[in-house]
Design a protein around this motif. Structure first.
Motif, PDB file in Angstrom:
ATOM      1  N   ASP A 289     -40.430  44.246  -0.964  1.00 45.33           N
ATOM      2  CA  ASP A 289     -41.347  45.133  -0.239  1.00 45.33           C
ATOM      3  C   ASP A 289     -41.848  46.255  -1.145  1.00 45.33           C
ATOM      4  OD1 ASP A 289     -40.924  43.617   2.062  1.00 45.33           O
ATOM      5  OD2 ASP A 289     -39.239  44.869   2.699  1.00 45.33           O
ATOM      6  N   ASP A 290     -42.196  45.868  -2.374  1.00 46.41           N
ATOM      7  CA  ASP A 290     -42.777  46.781  -3.378  1.00 46.41           C
ATOM      8  C   ASP A 290     -41.815  47.862  -3.861  1.00 46.41           C
ATOM      9  OD1 ASP A 290     -45.256  45.461  -3.247  1.00 46.41           O
ATOM     10  OD2 ASP A 290     -45.848  46.638  -1.499  1.00 46.41           O
ATOM     11  N   GLU A 291     -40.534  47.714  -3.560  1.00 50.09           N
ATOM     12  CA  GLU A 291     -39.548  48.672  -4.053  1.00 50.09           C
ATOM     13  C   GLU A 291     -38.523  47.963  -4.928  1.00 50.09           C
ATOM     14  OE1 GLU A 291     -37.696  50.991  -1.061  1.00 50.09           O
ATOM     15  OE2 GLU A 291     -39.585  51.717  -0.190  1.00 50.09           O
ATOM     16  N   LYS A 292     -38.127  48.604  -6.020  1.00 50.67           N
ATOM     17  CA  LYS A 292     -37.153  48.015  -6.922  1.00 50.67           C
ATOM     18  C   LYS A 292     -35.785  47.931  -6.238  1.00 50.67           C
ATOM     19  CE  LYS A 292     -35.214  48.440 -11.585  1.00 50.67           C
ATOM     20  NZ  LYS A 292     -35.540  47.059 -11.990  1.00 50.67           N
ATOM     21  N   ILE A 293     -35.136  46.788  -6.388  1.00 51.72           N
ATOM     22  CA  ILE A 293     -33.832  46.559  -5.767  1.00 51.72           C
ATOM     23  C   ILE A 293     -32.721  46.926  -6.743  1.00 51.72           C
ATOM     24  CG2 ILE A 293     -32.227  44.739  -5.056  1.00 51.72           C
ATOM     25  CD1 ILE A 293     -34.456  43.330  -3.698  1.00 51.72           C
ATOM     26  N   THR A 294     -31.702  47.582  -6.232  1.00 50.78           N
ATOM     27  CA  THR A 294     -30.499  47.823  -7.010  1.00 50.78           C
ATOM     28  C   THR A 294     -29.519  46.690  -6.720  1.00 50.78           C
ATOM     29  OG1 THR A 294     -30.779  50.222  -6.885  1.00 50.78           O
ATOM     30  CG2 THR A 294     -28.578  49.400  -7.435  1.00 50.78           C
ATOM     31  N   VAL A 295     -29.245  45.878  -7.726  1.00 51.06           N
ATOM     32  CA  VAL A 295     -28.300  44.773  -7.554  1.00 51.06           C
ATOM     33  C   VAL A 295     -26.896  45.368  -7.417  1.00 51.06           C
ATOM     34  CG1 VAL A 295     -27.385  42.645  -8.570  1.00 51.06           C
ATOM     35  CG2 VAL A 295     -29.794  43.246  -8.883  1.00 51.06           C
ATOM     36  N   ARG A 296     -26.172  44.922  -6.414  1.00 48.07           N
ATOM     37  CA  ARG A 296     -24.869  45.509  -6.102  1.00 48.07           C
ATOM     38  C   ARG A 296     -23.767  44.853  -6.926  1.00 48.07           C
ATOM     39  NH1 ARG A 296     -27.294  45.100  -0.613  1.00 48.07           N
ATOM     40  NH2 ARG A 296     -27.966  47.222  -0.082  1.00 48.07           N
ATOM     41  N   PRO A 297     -22.640  45.568  -7.118  1.00 48.84           N
ATOM     42  CA  PRO A 297     -21.554  45.039  -7.960  1.00 48.84           C
ATOM     43  C   PRO A 297     -21.070  43.647  -7.541  1.00 48.84           C
ATOM     44  CG  PRO A 297     -21.186  47.369  -7.549  1.00 48.84           C
ATOM     45  CD  PRO A 297     -22.372  46.986  -6.721  1.00 48.84           C
ATOM     46  N   TYR A 298     -20.914  43.399  -6.242  1.00 51.20           N
ATOM     47  CA  TYR A 298     -20.411  42.097  -5.817  1.00 51.20           C
ATOM     48  C   TYR A 298     -21.434  40.988  -6.111  1.00 51.20           C
ATOM     49  CZ  TYR A 298     -23.260  42.683  -1.574  1.00 51.20           C
ATOM     50  OH  TYR A 298     -24.292  42.863  -0.700  1.00 51.20           O
ATOM     51  N   GLN A 299     -22.727  41.340  -6.148  1.00 50.45           N
ATOM     52  CA  GLN A 299     -23.748  40.345  -6.504  1.00 50.45           C
ATOM     53  C   GLN A 299     -23.673  40.011  -7.983  1.00 50.45           C
ATOM     54  OE1 GLN A 299     -27.049  42.650  -4.850  1.00 50.45           O
ATOM     55  NE2 GLN A 299     -27.360  41.079  -3.271  1.00 50.45           N
ATOM     56  N   TYR A 300     -23.483  41.036  -8.826  1.00 45.95           N
ATOM     57  CA  TYR A 300     -23.261  40.770 -10.254  1.00 45.95           C
ATOM     58  C   TYR A 300     -22.056  39.849 -10.439  1.00 45.95           C
ATOM     59  CZ  TYR A 300     -26.479  44.453 -11.968  1.00 45.95           C
ATOM     60  OH  TYR A 300     -27.574  45.212 -12.273  1.00 45.95           O
ATOM     61  N   MET A 301     -20.971  40.137  -9.715  1.00 46.99           N
ATOM     62  CA  MET A 301     -19.750  39.321  -9.831  1.00 46.99           C
ATOM     63  C   MET A 301     -20.003  37.875  -9.438  1.00 46.99           C
ATOM     64  SD  MET A 301     -16.923  41.974  -8.272  1.00 46.99           S
ATOM     65  CE  MET A 301     -15.814  40.630  -7.931  1.00 46.99           C
ATOM     66  N   ALA A 302     -20.748  37.673  -8.353  1.00 41.95           N
ATOM     67  CA  ALA A 302     -21.040  36.322  -7.889  1.00 41.95           C
ATOM     68  C   ALA A 302     -21.894  35.562  -8.906  1.00 41.95           C
ATOM     69  CB  ALA A 302     -21.757  36.378  -6.545  1.00 41.95           C
ATOM     70  N   ILE A 303     -22.889  36.228  -9.462  1.00 39.83           N
ATOM     71  CA  ILE A 303     -23.754  35.602 -10.473  1.00 39.83           C
ATOM     72  C   ILE A 303     -22.937  35.236 -11.702  1.00 39.83           C
ATOM     73  CG2 ILE A 303     -25.719  36.000 -12.004  1.00 39.83           C
ATOM     74  CD1 ILE A 303     -26.732  37.984  -9.737  1.00 39.83           C
ATOM     75  N   HIS A 304     -22.082  36.150 -12.128  1.00 39.19           N
ATOM     76  CA  HIS A 304     -21.219  35.894 -13.282  1.00 39.19           C
ATOM     77  C   HIS A 304     -20.290  34.713 -13.024  1.00 39.19           C
ATOM     78  CE1 HIS A 304     -17.413  36.533 -15.554  1.00 39.19           C
ATOM     79  NE2 HIS A 304     -18.252  36.690 -16.557  1.00 39.19           N
ATOM     80  N   GLU A 305     -19.682  34.669 -11.843  1.00 36.13           N
ATOM     81  CA  GLU A 305     -18.772  33.586 -11.485  1.00 36.13           C
ATOM     82  C   GLU A 305     -19.482  32.244 -11.545  1.00 36.13           C
ATOM     83  OE1 GLU A 305     -15.200  31.740  -9.948  1.00 36.13           O
ATOM     84  OE2 GLU A 305     -15.580  33.727 -10.818  1.00 36.13           O
TER      85      GLU A 305
END
Length: 507
Positions: free
Chosen positions: A120-136
């Protein structure tokens, strides 16, 4: 020659691992990876004595060079647990071991940040648990990511496909359970990439309702129903598969797809809820994808104000003595029919949503003609709000139009079947959810609750109205009351807040 106390593991392809061992250990493995299917006694193949009701995940498999003993590659860790518990040695299996470089997490984090994700035209802050899931997922290549509704699973999926695209020329297959989710996923990807040059139109091909299967685009988003009957050549082009809402796939169809993905190195399932064995057993799911990784919980996200606070209103309708006598003699399906066709009960629901529900309302039902249509015809008599009717016969674009309408205003009621709106559909601007029809599925319960948990600037909480029909007699508890008690156990387990209201129809 196989050593008597050793198990030798090798990769046959991206689906199966080959296992060599003594015949006695082979039999132990067959027993270890065999389970009884729930409710098998009611299945036609068992009744016709064509099947014993068991699934065997360790078996003889036909390979390029003949038959061999083996199982799904995703069960490598289970096989290691088996060997350790019996003090058997392991040879081979290097293809399944994960060596995590400490720098990998930093590299993946930098890549995710470079995507400049917007919504919605606003930059998203990726949350720590999302980083963890992507890394996993990127590190292990095989896993089931369990992340509750509203936690941003589609963002995780977007990051995974962008990473894979950067490092491989093979195609990506994203499999979802409904046509609505095909359109929603396509739109979500486009929103996330709105600040960069990547877009869904150039990269993503959608398959459902007879759409063309062949494409030059690198990403295919499809319902599982549209592709599970296709031959293996179609599936050999993929190097990554993501099964979204994996718990909801029909077992035989999911197996058909996953077993044909012989070149697919990255096998990632995502779900908000682990299976309750109604569709597919968890062990089968782990075999097809990989081990379970739980990212976070709904309770944790509520406490952090990431998800809306959930207020559950349990409405116990104490039915008349006359109706209790009638229902006490009914089998389960007949009890459901009796409940959903009660005029006074449907009138109560219509009055409830008009008098107690402020904002947008989602009313979930199970039977289209017997209940959904009746509610849709009745509710406009009690409210000036816009009323929409959704069921399996409504096409994906119309469903998407309803979703967008609800996001833009607060005067809408959506009467929708559980099958179309209980899972995956992303509606942030939803203030009330009503369980109009009785149900017992753990997954359906949690997924349905998830429809209302997303927050907006003007919304910090959501109300769930769980209608429980009490037809108990001195001799018998009715089926749907017992199902309500099961839902109550889930609320306790998930640490959800709930309150009781008794409506006595004997007075």
């Amino acid at each position: 020659m196989v050593q008597s106390d050793m198990i030798t593991i090798s990769k046959e392809n991206e689906v199966y691992m080959k296992v060599d061992c003594e015949p006695s250990i082979t039999q132990e493995l067959i027993d270890f990876f065999t389970f009884q299917v729930p409710n098998y006694k009611f299945m036609p193949s068992f009744r016709q004595k064509k099947w014993d009701g068991k699934i065997r995940l360790f078996k003889r498999i036909k390979g390029i060079h003949g038959y061999y003993n083996g199982t799904y590659g995703g069960l490598y860790n289970k096989l290691i647990d088996f060997a350790k518990s019996r003090k058997y040695g392991i040879l081979g299996g290097d293809d399944y071991r994960v060596i995590d470089n400490p720098k990998t997490k930093e590299i993946i984090g930098q890549f995710v940040d470079s995507l400049d994700i917007h919504l919605d035209d606003e930059k998203i802050t990726v949350r720590p648990y999302q980083y963890m899931a992507i890394h996993e997922a990127l590190t292990h290549k095989r896993c089931i990511l369990v992340s509750p509704t509203g936690s941003g699973k589609s963002l995780i999926i977007y990051c995974l496909i962008r990473s894979y695209q950067q490092n491989s020329n093979k195609k990506i297959l994203v499999v979802v359970p409904t046509t609505s989710l095909v359109e929603q996923m396509y739109k979500d990807f486009d929103d996330y990439a709105s600040a960069v040059s990547w877009d869904s139109e150039d990269n993503c091909h959608r398959i459902y309702a007879g759409a063309e299967r062949e494409t030059e685009k690198p990403i295919i988003i499809s319902t599982w129903q549209s592709i599970f009957r296709l031959g293996q050549p179609f599936f050999e082009q993929f190097g990554m598969v993501i099964g979204d809402e994996a718990h909801g796939f029909k077992a035989t169809s999911l197996i058909s797809i996953m077993e044909k993905l012989v070149n697919c190195e990255y096998r990632i399932g995502t779900t908000g809820t682990l299976p309750d064995d109604s569709n597919i057993n968890l062990l089968s799911l782990e075999g097809l994808f990989g081990k379970v990784f739980e990212t976070t919980s709904s309770r944790e996200l509520m406490d952090k104000k990431i998800l809306a606070q959930l207020n559950i209103h349990c409405i116990q309708i104490q039915h008349s003595d006359e109706d209790r006598k009638i229902v006490s003699k009914l089998e389960f399906q007949d009890e459901i029919k009796f409940i959903v066709t009660m005029p006074e009960r449907n009138q109560y629901i219509a009055e409830l949503v008009n008098s107690e529900c402020i904002g947008n309302i989602l009313i979930l039902y199970t039977r289209v003609e017997q209940h959904g249509q009746v509610l849709y015809d009745l509710i406009p008599k009690y409210t000036d709000k816009n009323v929409f009717f959704i069921h399996g016969g409504v096409d994906a674009l119309e469903r998407e139009g309803v979703r967008e309408a609800v996001e833009k205003s607060n005067d809408n009621i959506v009467v929708a079947s559980y099958g179309t709106f209980s899972q995956g559909v992303n509606i942030k601007n939803l203030h009330n959810v009503v369980f109009a029809s009785p149900h017992k599925s753990r997954i359906r319960n949690l997924q349905s609750i998830g429809r209302g948990l997303r927050t907006t600037e003007d919304k910090s909480d959501v109300n769930l109205y769980d209608i429980a029909d009490d037809f108990r007699t001195n001799d018998k508890d009715n089926y749907t009351w017992n199902h309500f008690l099961g839902r109550l156990n889930i609320y306790e387990e998930q640490e959800f807040n709930y309150e009781f209201k008794v409506v006595d129809w004997n007075e």
